[in-house]
Scaffold this active site. Structure first.
Site, PDB file in Angstrom:
ATOM      1  CE  LYS A  29      -0.290  -0.285   5.036  1.00 53.86           C
ATOM      2  NZ  LYS A  29      -1.101  -0.755   6.178  1.00 53.86           N
ATOM      3  CE1 TYR A  85      13.749  31.383   6.151  1.00 49.90           C
ATOM      4  CE2 TYR A  85      13.910  29.035   5.680  1.00 49.90           C
ATOM      5  CZ  TYR A  85      13.655  30.330   5.269  1.00 49.90           C
ATOM      6  OH  TYR A  85      13.287  30.570   3.967  1.00 49.90           O
TER       7      TYR A  85
HETATM    8  C1  PLP Z   1      -0.366  -1.752   6.858  1.00 50.52           C
HETATM    9  C2  PLP Z   1      -1.027  -3.041   7.202  1.00 50.52           C
HETATM   10  C3  PLP Z   1      -0.272  -4.237   7.233  1.00 50.52           C
HETATM   11  C4  PLP Z   1       1.235  -4.253   7.153  1.00 50.52           C
HETATM   12  O1  PLP Z   1       1.730  -3.790   8.396  1.00 50.52           O
HETATM   13  P1  PLP Z   1       3.290  -3.667   8.712  1.00 50.52           P
HETATM   14  O2  PLP Z   1       3.324  -3.240  10.133  1.00 50.52           O
HETATM   15  O3  PLP Z   1       3.816  -2.623   7.793  1.00 50.52           O
HETATM   16  O4  PLP Z   1       3.909  -4.986   8.466  1.00 50.52           O
HETATM   17  C5  PLP Z   1      -0.972  -5.432   7.407  1.00 50.52           C
HETATM   18  N1  PLP Z   1      -2.320  -5.444   7.573  1.00 50.52           N
HETATM   19  C6  PLP Z   1      -3.065  -4.312   7.589  1.00 50.52           C
HETATM   20  C7  PLP Z   1      -4.529  -4.397   7.787  1.00 50.52           C
HETATM   21  C8  PLP Z   1      -2.444  -3.075   7.412  1.00 50.52           C
HETATM   22  O5  PLP Z   1      -3.176  -1.955   7.436  1.00 50.52           O
END
Ligand code: PLP
Length: 350
Positions: A35, A244
């Site tokens: 994702k 800054y």
């Molecule tokens: C993002 C996510 C994962 C992966 O999690 P990690 O901690 O990056 O391994 C797995 N299942 C769901 C439902 C998620 O939202």
């Protein structure tokens, strides 16, 4: 060249997937979460490398990501959508053969009405209170859902990065109570859950951050290297300030390098005054605030003027950068900017 160079090691991603796969029994399948554009590293390139390593199931957050991933992967691998079947998703789900994880009775109804014969999965909420059906909702529709043969039932752990947290065992017990006796493949563990041990693995694990070299998978191979070109070097004298707000003051003669990246490139402003860059293994502290496009660095202790300074790599993993910015490795990865020159290493034959 005046933008940073972001190198992404596809072989390291594949090696991390294999290492996580080895942590569960041979009967457990290891999927991959790609994702948010593969945690910022390029979902298409990452997923193709993982498919070559043997991954057969991929997870993304929303249908649009699933559609783009299907273009990159072609037909074959299964693509699951965590956010389920939302209004407007039906054509993408159908045309690109995506599998929505249905999160509510509303989504279940929408899916069964729009695409009665199309594959789906079920997401249950076992205590995170974010996505998925809770016990009462699930009890009401479980029989209808199971009659339609879901591909997969999942839930997600809220505290898996902390092995001692009592909520892990509570969620495990809830998942058993909601799914025992059902002959559908089950998945509970992301990266943290894999590390909690075999009772969390069920049929399929779904690591994300560990693939990309992030904690809690402390044995991960580093995946990302980010090198920033030095644009200018100047000497400052005792009492002069840099940047800054004039927040950094030289406590003697100092040599300052200005590199071409800033908070607009995901180098979060909160790391000003805390962060470090590296040259040939030597740490150099940031001098003053992070600007939008520039960072100033104290290079007084270096023997030679550097042409570039590294901010992510062997010397400094993403989670160390995250600590300096008071955030987590996930946010550093997914914030990596669009201006860098991106190079992929490994992944031969892609
Ligand atoms: C993002 C996510 C994962 C992966 O999690 P990690 O901690 O990056 O391994 C797995 N299942 C769901 C439902 C998620 O939202």
């Amino acid at each position: 060249m005046s933008t940073g160079t972001l190198t992404i090691d596809l072989d390291a991603i594949a090696a991390n997937w294999r290492a996580l796969d080895r942590l569960s029994a041979d009967t457990v399948e290891t999927a991959a979460v790609v994702k948010a554009d593969g945690y910022g590293l390029g979902a298409g390139r990452v997923a193709r490398a993982l498919a070559r390593a043997g991954a057969r199931r991929f997870f993304v957050a929303v249908a649009e990501e699933g559609a783009a991933l299907r273009e990159a992967l072609g037909r074959g691998p299964e693509i699951y959508i965590f956010s389920g079947h939302m209004p407007g998703d039906t054509d993408m789900i159908n045309d690109l053969d995506l599998v929505p994880m249905l999160n509510s009775v509303d989504q279940l109804t929408r899916h069964f009405e729009a695409l009665p014969d199309h594959p789906f999965g079920i997401q249950l909420d076992t205590g995170m209170n974010r996505l998925g059906m809770e016990l009462a909702e699930w009890s009401a529709v479980a029989q209808i859902a199971l009659n339609a043969k879901p591909r997969l039932i999942i839930s997600h752990l809220a505290c898996a990065d902390d092995p001692d947290h009592a909520q892990n065992a509570e969620q495990l017990a809830n998942f058993h109570a909601m799914t025992d006796g059902i002959s559908v493949p089950r998945s509970l563990a992301a990266t943290g859950g894999i590390l909690l041990g075999p009772e969390y693995h069920f049929d399929i694990t779904r690591p994300g951050v560990g693939l990309y070299g992030g904690l809690p998978f402390s044995d991960a191979q580093p995946v990302v290297h980010l090198s920033l070109p030095v644009i200018q070097i100047r000497d400052v004298v005792d009492g002069e300030t840099v940047g800054y707000g004039a927040t950094w003051t030289a406590d003697g003669p100092r040599r300052i390098a200005t590199v071409a990246a800033g908070y607009a490139d995901g180098l979060i402003r909160a790391m000003g005054g805390h962060g470090q860059l590296y040259h040939e293994g030597m740490a150099c502290a940031m001098a003053g605030r992070v600007s939008m496009d520039l960072i100033t660095v104290d290079i007084t202790d270096l023997k030679n003027d550097p042409k570039e300074l590294d901010i992510i790599g062997i010397d400094q993993p993403i989670d160390t950068v995250a600590d300096a910015a008071q955030t987590i490795g996930y946010e550093i990865l997914t914030s990596l900017g669009a201006r860098y020159k991106r190079r992929y290493s490994g992944g031969a034959g892609q």
